[in-house]
Scaffold this active site. Structure first.
Site, PDB file in Angstrom:
ATOM      1  N   GLU A   1       0.825  -1.212   0.000  1.00 42.63           N
ATOM      2  CA  GLU A   1       0.000   0.000   0.000  1.00 42.63           C
ATOM      3  C   GLU A   1       0.857   1.258   0.000  1.00 42.63           C
ATOM      4  O   GLU A   1       1.844   1.351   0.723  1.00 42.63           O
ATOM      5  CB  GLU A   1      -0.903   0.005   1.235  1.00 42.63           C
ATOM      6  N   HIS A   2       0.447   2.219  -0.819  1.00 36.10           N
ATOM      7  CA  HIS A   2       1.118   3.518  -0.929  1.00 36.10           C
ATOM      8  C   HIS A   2       2.566   3.382  -1.412  1.00 36.10           C
ATOM      9  O   HIS A   2       3.421   4.180  -1.036  1.00 36.10           O
ATOM     10  CB  HIS A   2       1.077   4.267   0.406  1.00 36.10           C
TER      11      HIS A   2
ATOM     12  N   ASP B   1       2.979   2.229  -4.911  1.00 32.25           N
ATOM     13  CA  ASP B   1       2.912   2.203  -6.370  1.00 32.25           C
ATOM     14  C   ASP B   1       3.515   3.463  -6.973  1.00 32.25           C
ATOM     15  O   ASP B   1       4.173   3.412  -8.016  1.00 32.25           O
ATOM     16  CB  ASP B   1       1.470   1.994  -6.846  1.00 32.25           C
TER      17      ASP B   1
ATOM     18  N   SER C   1     -29.422   1.434 -14.731  1.00 30.30           N
ATOM     19  CA  SER C   1     -28.760   0.699 -13.654  1.00 30.30           C
ATOM     20  C   SER C   1     -29.782   0.300 -12.612  1.00 30.30           C
ATOM     21  O   SER C   1     -30.725   1.064 -12.327  1.00 30.30           O
ATOM     22  CB  SER C   1     -27.675   1.571 -13.010  1.00 30.30           C
TER      23      SER C   1
ATOM     24  N   GLY D   1     -13.736   1.768  -1.835  1.00 31.40           N
ATOM     25  CA  GLY D   1     -12.348   1.505  -2.189  1.00 31.40           C
ATOM     26  C   GLY D   1     -12.140   0.150  -2.834  1.00 31.40           C
ATOM     27  O   GLY D   1     -11.019  -0.353  -2.882  1.00 31.40           O
TER      28      GLY D   1
ATOM     29  N   GLU E   1     -10.728   7.426 -16.920  1.00 35.82           N
ATOM     30  CA  GLU E   1     -10.835   7.866 -15.525  1.00 35.82           C
ATOM     31  C   GLU E   1     -10.059   9.171 -15.315  1.00 35.82           C
ATOM     32  O   GLU E   1     -10.534  10.091 -14.649  1.00 35.82           O
ATOM     33  CB  GLU E   1     -10.304   6.778 -14.598  1.00 35.82           C
TER      34      GLU E   1
ATOM     35  N   ASP F   1      -6.096  -0.520 -10.390  1.00 35.46           N
ATOM     36  CA  ASP F   1      -7.478  -0.971 -10.310  1.00 35.46           C
ATOM     37  C   ASP F   1      -7.945  -1.592 -11.614  1.00 35.46           C
ATOM     38  O   ASP F   1      -8.478  -2.707 -11.644  1.00 35.46           O
ATOM     39  CB  ASP F   1      -8.397   0.195  -9.939  1.00 35.46           C
TER      40      ASP F   1
ATOM     41  N   TYR G   1      -3.239  11.882   0.609  1.00 39.36           N
ATOM     42  CA  TYR G   1      -2.537  11.149  -0.442  1.00 39.36           C
ATOM     43  C   TYR G   1      -1.522  12.065  -1.120  1.00 39.36           C
ATOM     44  O   TYR G   1      -0.348  11.724  -1.259  1.00 39.36           O
ATOM     45  CB  TYR G   1      -3.558  10.620  -1.461  1.00 39.36           C
TER      46      TYR G   1
END
Length: 394
Positions: free
Chosen positions: A41-42, A44, A75, A131, A167, A179, A229
């Protein structure tokens, strides 16, 4: 009813729902999973390795062509809908969920593909804003469907890059590629050890045996995640600059823990030292986790999960009371091998490796413990490690 490698059956008869909306049957159906990051985590954005996997719930898309040259978005999760005529391209329209598939369609058109009107029905069982990559799941399932329906000629990696671009540029969220990569390339009972810069990856055997993944949503709004972040990214850059005084490196993760400890004196600020230490040690943990998982050493992997969370809590300071409470309980439960926050932090989800036959008691107990400490209940789900995007047999 539909069946996939991920799911045996659906509780909601989607074909019937499609017929209610469009007075015809869907000709094609697709599924794209959500994802969790098992460890890593954190790191990348520091040249490190991540280890995501696809989970066994996600987004279903039913679709049929129409002769009206209209794209219709519906939807079962959201009331808002959109009908828009086929044109040369599109722009984001408000904040509606349909912007994700609309962005994908716009990108296909911009790339010169000849499309036709489509009637679409989306249904997702990923908790929104948890998440677990609901947006990437929608993007990738739409891209995969268009590629198949209109002979787009894109490889799976092309679809991943295309979805990330949508995105970033259409939706306006500056996300990395993990993701989209995980939901596209996921494999049943395998984790993906991925370098987000080079996109080199290894599928790591990850048979959970008697365990399942419990996913615990804190149900806390993630208001701090984005600002913190960006703050952590900046801190890591400053720490890297300090190390570059004597080391020829491009990223913090270009060195291991031994080398970091040898040159730690170059980082004179205690906060920056803690940030860099987490990054380097977490990258080493990913490598150890791959070895543990591939050798079915789940207890060892669980200890690495706990170590990861502790580092995110103490060194990187991105967890928060809610996530810490879930991990705190997990350590008291003998049926839990390991637990950690997953994602950016400050809310979102934690994951725990729980014995399958003890899942119900774990779920009940963690909800009670969390509610007593925090004042409201979390949501708890279970998953196996599933396959990535694909067509669904009808």
């Amino acid at each position: 009813m539909f069946s996939t490698n991920n799911r045996i059956s659906m509780e909601i008869p989607l074909q019937q729902e499609f017929e209610k909306l469009y007075n015809k049957k869907a000709t094609n159906a697709y599924f794209s999973p959500g994802r969790v990051n098992l460890i890593g985590e954190h790191i990348d954005y520091n040249g490190g390795l991540v280890m995501p996997c696809a989970i066994t719930f996600g987004t279903y898309l039913l679709v049929s062509r129409n002769d009206d040259s209209v794209f219709r978005f519906r939807s079962l999760n959201f009331k808002d809908e959109l009908d828009t005529p086929l044109q040369a391209g599109y722009h984001k329209t408000g904040e509606g969920w349909f912007n994700y598939p609309l962005g994908i369609i716009s990108r296909f058109l911009n790339d010169g593909h000849q499309l036709q009107g489509l009637d679409m029905l989306f249904y997702g069982d990923i908790p929104i804003s948890s998440g677990l990559s609901s947006s990437a799941s929608i993007e990738v399932v739409t891209a995969f469907a268009l590629n198949e329906l209109f002979d787009g000629g894109y490889s799976k990696l092309d679809l991943v890059k295309l979805s990330q671009s949508v995105e970033n540029n259409f939706i306006g969220v500056n996300c990395g590629i993990m993701d989209q990569f995980a939901v596209a390339f996921g494999e049943k009972n395998k984790a993906l050890m991925l370098n987000c810069n080079t996109l080199d990856y290894k599928a790591v055997d990850s048979n959970l045996g008697e365990y399942i993944l419990a996913i615990i949503n804190t149900n806390k709004p993630r208001k701090l995640a984005e600002s913190k972040y960006n703050e952590r990214v900046k801190e890591c850059r400053v720490a890297l600059t300090a190390l570059q005084q004597e080391l020829n490196i491009t990223y913090l993760c270009d060195i291991d823990t031994v080398t970091f400890n040898k040159y730690r004196h170059l980082i004179t600020d205690e906060v920056l030292y803690k940030r860099a230490r987490h990054v380097v040690e977490e990258n080493d943990r990913v490598k150890l986790a791959a070895i543990a998982l591939s050798n079915n050493k789940l207890t060892e992997f669980g200890q690495l999960m706990y170590a990861s969370h502790n580092s995110l809590q103490v060194m990187y300071e991105v967890s928060g009371k809610e996530l810490d409470t879930i991990v705190e309980y997990s350590k008291t439960d003998p049926n839990v091998a390991g637990a950690r926050m997953t994602g950016a932090g400050f809310g979102g989800c934690a994951i725990a490796l729980v014995k399958e036959d003890a899942y119900e008691s774990f779920s009940k107990n963690v909800i009670e413990y969390y509610t007593d400490k925090i004042g409201y209940a979390p949501s708890v789900y279970w998953s196996l490690i599933g396959d990535g995007v694909g067509a669904v047999a009808q």
